[in-house]
Motif scaffolding. Sequence first.
Motif, PDB file in Angstrom:
ATOM      1  N   ASP A   1      29.083  60.673  70.706  1.00  0.00           N
ATOM      2  CA  ASP A   1      28.301  60.168  71.405  1.00  0.00           C
ATOM      3  C   ASP A   1      27.144  61.017  72.180  1.00  0.00           C
ATOM      4  O   ASP A   1      26.305  60.420  72.833  1.00  0.00           O
ATOM      5  CB  ASP A   1      28.647  59.168  72.303  1.00  0.00           C
ATOM      6  CG  ASP A   1      29.822  59.518  73.087  1.00  0.00           C
ATOM      7  OD1 ASP A   1      30.070  60.794  72.979  1.00  0.00           O
ATOM      8  OD2 ASP A   1      29.974  58.805  74.155  1.00  0.00           O
ATOM      9  N   LEU A   2      27.189  62.329  71.857  1.00  0.00           N
ATOM     10  CA  LEU A   2      26.167  63.126  72.835  1.00  0.00           C
ATOM     11  C   LEU A   2      24.724  62.927  72.136  1.00  0.00           C
ATOM     12  O   LEU A   2      24.602  62.575  71.031  1.00  0.00           O
ATOM     13  CB  LEU A   2      26.467  64.587  72.247  1.00  0.00           C
ATOM     14  CG  LEU A   2      27.613  65.125  73.102  1.00  0.00           C
ATOM     15  CD1 LEU A   2      28.072  66.560  72.563  1.00  0.00           C
ATOM     16  CD2 LEU A   2      27.666  65.132  74.436  1.00  0.00           C
ATOM     17  N   ASP A   3      23.901  63.073  73.120  1.00  0.00           N
ATOM     18  CA  ASP A   3      22.397  62.579  72.943  1.00  0.00           C
ATOM     19  C   ASP A   3      21.777  63.805  72.796  1.00  0.00           C
ATOM     20  O   ASP A   3      20.606  63.854  72.067  1.00  0.00           O
ATOM     21  CB  ASP A   3      21.835  61.863  74.021  1.00  0.00           C
ATOM     22  CG  ASP A   3      22.355  60.389  74.047  1.00  0.00           C
ATOM     23  OD1 ASP A   3      22.189  59.700  73.210  1.00  0.00           O
ATOM     24  OD2 ASP A   3      22.999  60.114  74.963  1.00  0.00           O
ATOM     25  N   ALA A   4      22.094  65.200  73.356  1.00  0.00           N
ATOM     26  CA  ALA A   4      21.330  66.336  73.251  1.00  0.00           C
ATOM     27  C   ALA A   4      22.248  67.414  74.031  1.00  0.00           C
ATOM     28  O   ALA A   4      23.150  67.123  74.643  1.00  0.00           O
ATOM     29  CB  ALA A   4      20.215  66.339  74.279  1.00  0.00           C
ATOM     30  N   VAL A   5      22.146  68.788  73.374  1.00  0.00           N
ATOM     31  CA  VAL A   5      22.804  69.842  73.734  1.00  0.00           C
ATOM     32  C   VAL A   5      21.775  70.812  74.555  1.00  0.00           C
ATOM     33  O   VAL A   5      20.456  70.876  73.818  1.00  0.00           O
ATOM     34  CB  VAL A   5      23.354  70.616  72.603  1.00  0.00           C
ATOM     35  CG1 VAL A   5      23.933  71.883  73.132  1.00  0.00           C
ATOM     36  CG2 VAL A   5      24.391  69.688  71.771  1.00  0.00           C
ATOM     37  N   ILE A   6      22.080  71.417  75.472  1.00  0.00           N
ATOM     38  CA  ILE A   6      21.192  72.295  76.331  1.00  0.00           C
ATOM     39  C   ILE A   6      21.937  73.462  76.262  1.00  0.00           C
ATOM     40  O   ILE A   6      22.970  73.663  76.839  1.00  0.00           O
ATOM     41  CB  ILE A   6      20.740  71.825  77.613  1.00  0.00           C
ATOM     42  CG1 ILE A   6      20.134  70.245  77.649  1.00  0.00           C
ATOM     43  CG2 ILE A   6      19.783  72.705  78.122  1.00  0.00           C
ATOM     44  CD1 ILE A   6      20.857  69.376  77.492  1.00  0.00           C
ATOM     45  N   THR A   7      21.356  74.672  75.646  1.00  0.00           N
ATOM     46  CA  THR A   7      22.265  75.910  75.570  1.00  0.00           C
ATOM     47  C   THR A   7      21.540  77.008  75.816  1.00  0.00           C
ATOM     48  O   THR A   7      20.324  77.175  75.848  1.00  0.00           O
ATOM     49  CB  THR A   7      22.797  75.998  74.235  1.00  0.00           C
ATOM     50  OG1 THR A   7      23.696  77.011  73.897  1.00  0.00           O
ATOM     51  CG2 THR A   7      21.550  76.194  73.165  1.00  0.00           C
ATOM     52  N   ASP A   8      22.346  77.808  76.493  1.00  0.00           N
ATOM     53  CA  ASP A   8      21.695  79.570  76.784  1.00  0.00           C
ATOM     54  C   ASP A   8      21.877  80.187  75.509  1.00  0.00           C
ATOM     55  O   ASP A   8      22.523  79.489  74.260  1.00  0.00           O
ATOM     56  CB  ASP A   8      22.838  79.927  77.764  1.00  0.00           C
ATOM     57  CG  ASP A   8      22.335  81.463  78.341  1.00  0.00           C
ATOM     58  OD1 ASP A   8      21.235  81.680  78.153  1.00  0.00           O
ATOM     59  OD2 ASP A   8      23.067  82.095  78.760  1.00  0.00           O
ATOM     60  N   ILE A   9      21.381  81.119  75.230  1.00  0.00           N
ATOM     61  CA  ILE A   9      21.549  82.225  73.866  1.00  0.00           C
ATOM     62  C   ILE A   9      22.485  83.175  74.186  1.00  0.00           C
ATOM     63  O   ILE A   9      23.291  83.161  73.198  1.00  0.00           O
ATOM     64  CB  ILE A   9      20.100  82.756  73.750  1.00  0.00           C
ATOM     65  CG1 ILE A   9      18.861  81.699  73.697  1.00  0.00           C
ATOM     66  CG2 ILE A   9      20.178  83.813  72.740  1.00  0.00           C
ATOM     67  CD1 ILE A   9      19.011  81.042  72.262  1.00  0.00           C
ATOM     68  N   ASN A  10      22.452  84.047  75.229  1.00  0.00           N
ATOM     69  CA  ASN A  10      23.427  85.257  75.081  1.00  0.00           C
ATOM     70  C   ASN A  10      24.651  84.810  75.953  1.00  0.00           C
ATOM     71  O   ASN A  10      24.501  84.547  77.292  1.00  0.00           O
ATOM     72  CB  ASN A  10      22.621  86.154  76.193  1.00  0.00           C
ATOM     73  CG  ASN A  10      21.567  87.078  75.548  1.00  0.00           C
ATOM     74  OD1 ASN A  10      21.802  87.127  74.023  1.00  0.00           O
ATOM     75  ND2 ASN A  10      20.576  87.198  75.978  1.00  0.00           N
ATOM     76  N   MET A  11      25.623  84.340  75.022  1.00  0.00           N
ATOM     77  CA  MET A  11      26.973  84.038  75.637  1.00  0.00           C
ATOM     78  C   MET A  11      28.132  84.596  74.853  1.00  0.00           C
ATOM     79  O   MET A  11      27.787  85.145  73.929  1.00  0.00           O
ATOM     80  CB  MET A  11      27.133  82.606  75.517  1.00  0.00           C
ATOM     81  CG  MET A  11      26.100  81.704  76.179  1.00  0.00           C
ATOM     82  SD  MET A  11      26.582  80.062  75.952  1.00  0.00           S
ATOM     83  CE  MET A  11      25.956  79.843  74.314  1.00  0.00           C
TER      84      MET A  11
END
Length: 133
Positions: free
Chosen positions: A55-65
């Motif tokens: 049920d996730l609506d969006a993912v907000i992500t960093d790049i360098n991990m």
Amino acid sequence: MQEKIIELRKLKLLFVEDEDDLINIITDTLNKLEANFLTAQNGQEALEIIEANDDLDAVITDINMPILNGLEMIQILKEKKPDLPIIVMSAHTEIEYIDKAKEFGVKDYLLKPFDFMKFIELITSMELKKDVT
């Protein structure tokens, strides 16, 4: 802005960020806004959370991990869930990563330092699977 915050509360979001200071700020602010969100510290953890949360609506992500970076995660995610919107959070110096993310189908990004006003405007203006109006 109050209307945008009400719209934000209707969404279930995943923030993927390995910097403890930033994830603490995001968590504190989203808790104050009474938002529905999850957090992950790397791409691998994020993929596991996404698998368990249809049920996730969006993912907000960093790049360098560590473990699995944001670009690798995006590439896998676009194959498994091509319709799940992704927003990239990136520093000004990482424009080449934003360009690569766009190649994978990412349309939206936020530059660090993280600006909650810009984030709320962006997330509530996106066409998401749930009707947020």
